[in-house]
Write a protein that holds these residues in place. Structure first.
Motif, PDB file in Angstrom:
ATOM      1  N   VAL A 113      84.272  35.141  12.241  1.00  0.00           N
ATOM      2  CA  VAL A 113      84.964  35.723  13.389  1.00  0.00           C
ATOM      3  C   VAL A 113      84.408  37.120  13.630  1.00  0.00           C
ATOM      4  N   HIS A 114      84.050  37.406  14.869  1.00  0.00           N
ATOM      5  CA  HIS A 114      83.503  38.699  15.270  1.00  0.00           C
ATOM      6  C   HIS A 114      84.535  39.406  16.155  1.00  0.00           C
ATOM      7  N   HIS A 115      84.618  40.728  16.044  1.00  0.00           N
ATOM      8  CA  HIS A 115      85.593  41.513  16.817  1.00  0.00           C
ATOM      9  C   HIS A 115      84.867  42.618  17.584  1.00  0.00           C
ATOM     10  N   THR A 116      85.397  42.945  18.765  1.00  0.00           N
ATOM     11  CA  THR A 116      84.832  44.056  19.542  1.00  0.00           C
ATOM     12  C   THR A 116      85.354  45.402  19.057  1.00  0.00           C
ATOM     13  N   GLY A 117      86.515  45.393  18.398  1.00  0.00           N
ATOM     14  CA  GLY A 117      87.149  46.640  17.985  1.00  0.00           C
ATOM     15  C   GLY A 117      88.092  47.191  19.052  1.00  0.00           C
ATOM     16  N   MET A 118      88.204  46.493  20.167  1.00  0.00           N
ATOM     17  CA  MET A 118      89.092  46.942  21.242  1.00  0.00           C
ATOM     18  C   MET A 118      90.499  46.392  21.022  1.00  0.00           C
ATOM     19  N   ARG A 119      91.478  47.123  21.503  1.00  0.00           N
ATOM     20  CA  ARG A 119      92.873  46.704  21.325  1.00  0.00           C
ATOM     21  C   ARG A 119      93.385  45.896  22.521  1.00  0.00           C
ATOM     22  N   ALA A 120      93.313  46.467  23.707  1.00  0.00           N
ATOM     23  CA  ALA A 120      93.862  45.833  24.905  1.00  0.00           C
ATOM     24  C   ALA A 120      92.930  44.735  25.418  1.00  0.00           C
ATOM     25  N   SER A 121      93.517  43.634  25.878  1.00  0.00           N
ATOM     26  CA  SER A 121      92.758  42.503  26.399  1.00  0.00           C
ATOM     27  C   SER A 121      92.484  42.728  27.882  1.00  0.00           C
ATOM     28  N   THR A 122      91.458  43.520  28.148  1.00  0.00           N
ATOM     29  CA  THR A 122      91.088  43.895  29.514  1.00  0.00           C
ATOM     30  C   THR A 122      89.777  43.224  29.907  1.00  0.00           C
ATOM     31  N   SER A 123      89.422  43.361  31.169  1.00  0.00           N
ATOM     32  CA  SER A 123      88.134  42.839  31.627  1.00  0.00           C
ATOM     33  C   SER A 123      86.984  43.458  30.847  1.00  0.00           C
ATOM     34  N   GLN A 124      87.099  44.747  30.529  1.00  0.00           N
ATOM     35  CA  GLN A 124      86.052  45.428  29.755  1.00  0.00           C
ATOM     36  C   GLN A 124      85.932  44.820  28.354  1.00  0.00           C
ATOM     37  N   ALA A 125      87.073  44.521  27.732  1.00  0.00           N
ATOM     38  CA  ALA A 125      87.046  43.900  26.408  1.00  0.00           C
ATOM     39  C   ALA A 125      86.442  42.500  26.474  1.00  0.00           C
ATOM     40  N   HIS A 126      86.797  41.763  27.522  1.00  0.00           N
ATOM     41  CA  HIS A 126      86.253  40.407  27.663  1.00  0.00           C
ATOM     42  C   HIS A 126      84.739  40.450  27.852  1.00  0.00           C
ATOM     43  N   MET A 127      84.252  41.398  28.644  1.00  0.00           N
ATOM     44  CA  MET A 127      82.800  41.517  28.834  1.00  0.00           C
ATOM     45  C   MET A 127      82.132  41.971  27.543  1.00  0.00           C
ATOM     46  N   ALA A 128      82.762  42.881  26.816  1.00  0.00           N
ATOM     47  CA  ALA A 128      82.202  43.317  25.525  1.00  0.00           C
ATOM     48  C   ALA A 128      82.113  42.135  24.563  1.00  0.00           C
ATOM     49  N   GLY A 129      83.142  41.285  24.563  1.00  0.00           N
ATOM     50  CA  GLY A 129      83.101  40.086  23.730  1.00  0.00           C
ATOM     51  C   GLY A 129      81.982  39.155  24.145  1.00  0.00           C
ATOM     52  N   SER A 130      81.797  39.001  25.443  1.00  0.00           N
ATOM     53  CA  SER A 130      80.709  38.147  25.938  1.00  0.00           C
ATOM     54  C   SER A 130      79.344  38.722  25.595  1.00  0.00           C
TER      55      SER A 130
END
Length: 158
Positions: free
Chosen positions: A91-108
């Motif tokens: 499992v990989h994590h972005t380190g971001m807390r809030a599930s925002t568009s920015q977090a989703h793009m960082a995950g992608s």
């Protein structure tokens, strides 16, 4: 072979059947012992792909875009998310807390960096918001990751 997926959510049951069939057919060309699927496990193509990889004998890795990602998913999908997350080999994590568009793009972006090819369940249209399927496809192509588009002929998103 490390394959990632991106794709539109909220597709009709008819489009879902066609996409699931296409995903299963596409995975047949890979040796299950060497197949690794990577995705964030949103409802829709992410989950269908993870299930198809596991059904074929492959393994999955999961990218969690944000600590609050699960809470942003439909309640009806959370048990499936939990089950697939538990089956992930990593499992990989972005380190971001809030599930925002920015977090989703960082995950992608993390996902694209982990894979040899990206499968895109994509109608070819621009993203409807930052971090949408078209943005992920553009990022993959810009970074040299080949993209295989899956979109059943005559299908629509709405």
């Amino acid at each position: 072979m490390r394959l990632g997926i991106t794709g539109h959510r909220g597709l009709s049951a008819q489009v879902e059947r066609m996409v699931r069939d296409a995903l299963h057919a596409g995975l047949r060309k890979y040796d299950p012992a060497e197949l690794l699927g990577v995705r964030c496990l949103a409802d829709g193509p992410d989950t269908w792909f993870a299930e198809a990889v596991l059904d074929s004998g492959g393994r999955i890795e999961v990218v969690v875009p944000a600590e609050q990602y699960r809470e942003g998913l439909p309640e009806s999908h959370r048990a499936t998310y939990d089950e697939l997350l538990a089956r992930a080999s990593e499992v990989h994590h972005t380190g971001m807390r809030a599930s925002t568009s920015q977090a989703h793009m960082a995950g992608s972006e993390i996902l694209v960096g982990l894979v040899d090819r990206l499968v895109a369940v994509w109608d070819g249209q621009p993203a409807r918001g930052y971090g949408g399927t078209a943005d992920v496809v553009t990022y993959a192509r810009r970074t040299g990751v080949p993209v295989d588009v899956v979109w059943p002929k005559g299908s629509t998103r709405d």
